[in-house]
Scaffold this motif. Structure first.
Motif, PDB file in Angstrom:
ATOM      1  N   THR A 128       0.858  -1.176   0.000  1.00 19.97           N
ATOM      2  CA  THR A 128       0.000   0.000   0.000  1.00 19.97           C
ATOM      3  C   THR A 128       0.898   1.230   0.000  1.00 19.97           C
ATOM      4  N   SER A 129       0.897   1.967  -1.103  1.00 19.48           N
ATOM      5  CA  SER A 129       1.782   3.123  -1.218  1.00 19.48           C
ATOM      6  C   SER A 129       1.163   4.337  -0.564  1.00 19.48           C
TER       7      SER A 129
ATOM      8  N   SER B 227      -0.140   8.021  -0.212  1.00 14.38           N
ATOM      9  CA  SER B 227      -0.755   8.863  -1.230  1.00 14.38           C
ATOM     10  C   SER B 227       0.044  10.142  -1.407  1.00 14.38           C
ATOM     11  N   ASP B 228      -0.398  10.941  -2.393  1.00 14.14           N
ATOM     12  CA  ASP B 228       0.268  12.209  -2.672  1.00 14.14           C
ATOM     13  C   ASP B 228       0.204  13.150  -1.471  1.00 14.14           C
TER      14      ASP B 228
ATOM     15  N   LEU C  68       4.336   6.882  -6.228  1.00 13.29           N
ATOM     16  CA  LEU C  68       3.411   6.505  -7.301  1.00 13.29           C
ATOM     17  C   LEU C  68       2.497   5.373  -6.848  1.00 13.29           C
ATOM     18  N   PRO C  69       1.354   5.207  -7.504  1.00 19.55           N
ATOM     19  CA  PRO C  69       0.482   4.063  -7.189  1.00 19.55           C
ATOM     20  C   PRO C  69       1.165   2.763  -7.617  1.00 19.55           C
ATOM     21  N   PRO C  70       0.757   1.634  -7.034  1.00 19.79           N
ATOM     22  CA  PRO C  70       1.379   0.351  -7.391  1.00 19.79           C
ATOM     23  C   PRO C  70       0.966  -0.106  -8.791  1.00 19.79           C
TER      24      PRO C  70
ATOM     25  N   LEU D  73       2.349   1.365 -14.852  1.00 20.88           N
ATOM     26  CA  LEU D  73       1.972   2.771 -14.993  1.00 20.88           C
ATOM     27  C   LEU D  73       1.621   3.104 -16.442  1.00 20.88           C
TER      28      LEU D  73
ATOM     29  N   GLU E  89       3.562  14.752 -13.811  1.00 17.45           N
ATOM     30  CA  GLU E  89       3.399  13.311 -13.649  1.00 17.45           C
ATOM     31  C   GLU E  89       4.588  12.571 -14.244  1.00 17.45           C
TER      32      GLU E  89
ATOM     33  N   ARG F 255       6.672  -2.439 -14.928  1.00 13.42           N
ATOM     34  CA  ARG F 255       6.050  -1.310 -14.214  1.00 13.42           C
ATOM     35  C   ARG F 255       6.193  -0.001 -14.977  1.00 13.42           C
TER      36      ARG F 255
END
Length: 513
Positions: A5-6, A8-9, A226-228, A231, A239, A272
């Motif tokens: 779980t990364s 968030s921003d 970044l989200p898991p 990409l 971005e 990724r």
């Protein structure tokens, strides 16, 4: 298996972690880190605006003797030095050879190394330092192929992606080890372990440090996680920078573990980031090879020897690096009390060879030649201030165009005098096309010839040179350089000949056709 779980921003917003707050307070009172932040902010602000940008960057590097030596070592590594070419002896030439953005990012990397080189926890710090240096090289390679303006800022973001981990390793090593052990146990990601120990992730701490340093927001936001998963291509520059910064650090970690693009980790990296950053297997393999080669050159220029192995213990940063950082503060060959180096002849000769090669290779624009010659005089003769004055036809004045040394901005602005004929020392030198090398400017005869503007601008000049630039009897301007102390050692004939050879290269460049 750790939970992926990364953060968030929002991680980049202030977090009220007690350990984080205490650490930031500790860093704010650390003179070395404060100076590093001020220096980094200053270098980040330097913009490549043709000659002005190159001059500003060259002056910044020249103001630090240790930094000057390291940048010149990098320019003289096999990666950059042209086959059979003469040694690179001026920062101006190094910028031309390495590229403005490369020297800018490299200067920040070297400042980072110098600040943390003497840490008590050398091995952990070295692992993180090498990751930062390597990530900046990856970021630079990605910027080369980017369609976005200002893409080189991704290399700066990559360099400081792990500044949080670096300062924890250096200043709170117990917390650094605790985070590493929690991560190694496999139940927490590094971000989660840091959040548990510090009250924030390393990314958040890195962003907080860069905010303290007043680094532009576009760079600070590039550190956001970044989200898991795989990409998608970025929809905008911000971005794209986040993707490149994260990719750069992950690639650096793989290279440190000697994992190539064909390893399981390398394939996972490609899966990724491949689609997002347009990285097929061939391009990824080429990047790994290029960065590994450039990293060897960078470590060589820093005298850091071989790579640190993050999986092994060891002495960490070799003592030779600490010795280099200390010894670089003084000219290697020593100098006269005036400041003139004992090896002035050798430095002037190297400068003549370099400028000659610049012109022979077709790389010698007039401004580049003038700047290289001025820098050679400034460094090679140990002057405290050096400038070149050229005639401004519209204003009817001679005006300083480039300057190096103490208070160079202020003194360059004030170094202006009328073109109208006069009997002062500067006009007489140009009228007679006579090179002047004054060992003691305090003598009555010399003082009587100095104009009032010079006495006010440079009242403590005790030795100086004036080299008129005259082409076909047309007075174009002059080189001027001085010291705050007399120079009784004088300028022997061999040095005089080399100085005139340098001036001759400028005259040829200024001659039409």
């Amino acid at each position: 298996m750790p939970t992926h779980t990364s953060p968030s921003d929002s991680e980049l917003r202030p977090v009220q972690g007690l350990a984080r707050t205490a650490l930031l307070k500790k860093l704010s009172g650390d003179e070395g880190m404060f100076a590093l932040g001020a220096s980094v902010a200053r270098v980040v602000q330097l913009a490549d605006s043709d000659d002005q940008g190159t001059q500003s960057l060259a002056y910044y590097v020249l103001s630090d003797v240790a930094l000057t030596q390291k940048v010149l070592r990098l320019a003289n590594t096999p990666t950059y030095r042209a086959a059979g070419g003469t040694a690179v002896t001026t920062i101006s030439r190094a910028i031309s050879l390495l590229g403005f953005d490369n020297v800018k990012t490299t200067a920040m990397a070297m400042l980072l190394v110098d600040t943390l080189v003497n840490s008590k926890h050398a091995h952990s710090v070295r692992v993180e330092l090498e990751a930062a240096l390597c990530a900046s090289l990856v970021g630079r390679e990605m910027a080369r192929f980017s369609v976005y303006q200002g893409a080189e800022e991704a290399a700066i973001g990559a360099l400081f992606k792990n500044i949080g981990a670096l300062v924890v390793a250096s200043h709170e090593h117990g917390l650094f080890r605790e985070i590493a052990l929690l991560t190694a146990a496999g139940k927490l990601t590094q971000a989660q372990a840091a959040l548990q120990v510090l009250g924030c992730s390393y990314d958040s701490l890195s962003a907080a440090i860069l905010n303290e340093w007043k680094i532009p927001d576009v760079i600070v936001r590039s550190l956001a996680p970044l989200p898991p998963g795989a990409l998608k291509p970025a929809t905008g520059r911000q971005e794209w920078m986040r993707q490149v910064v994260s990719f750069s650090m992950e690639t650096a970690r793989l290279l440190a573990r000697r994992q190539g693009p064909d390893s399981a980790e390398g394939r996972a990296l490609a899966q990724r980031y491949g689609a997002a950053l347009n990285l097929d297997h061939e391009r990824l393999a080429q990047m790994f090879s290029t960065v590994a080669r450039d990293m060897d050159g960078l470590l060589e220029s820093l005298q850091m020897g071989g790579h640190a192995d993050p999986d092994e213990g060891g002495p960490g940063l070799p003592s030779v690096l600490a010795q280099a950082a200390m010894s670089a503060a003084e000219p290697a060959q020593g100098s006269h009390p005036s400041g003139k180096p004992y090896n002035a002849r050798e430095q002037l000769l190297a400068g003549v060879q370099e400028v000659t090669q610049m012109r022979a290779g077709g790389h010698g624009k007039v401004n580049d030649i003038i700047q290289a010659v001025l820098e050679t005089l400034y460094r090679g003769m140990g002057f405290r201030f050096a400038t070149v004055c050229l005639k401004d036809m519209r204003s009817g004045q001679y005006r300083a165009r480039v300057a190096f040394g103490e208070r160079h901005v202020e003194r360059q602005a004030g170094f202006v005098f009328p073109t109208a004929s006069s009997d002062d020392l500067f006009h007489l030198a140009m009228q007679n096309n006579a090179d002047l090398m004054i060992a003691d400017a305090s003598t009555p005869k010399i003082r009587a010839l100095l104009p009032e503007w010079h006495r006010q601008l440079l009242p403590d000049a005790r030795s100086f040179i004036v080299l008129p630039l005259v082409v076909n009897s047309i007075q174009l301007g002059l080189f001027y350089a001085d010291r705050a102390l007399p120079a009784p050692e004088g300028v022997p004939p061999d040095e005089t000949s080399l100085i005139r050879a340098l001036k001759g290269q400028v005259l040829v460049a200024l001659t039409p056709g």
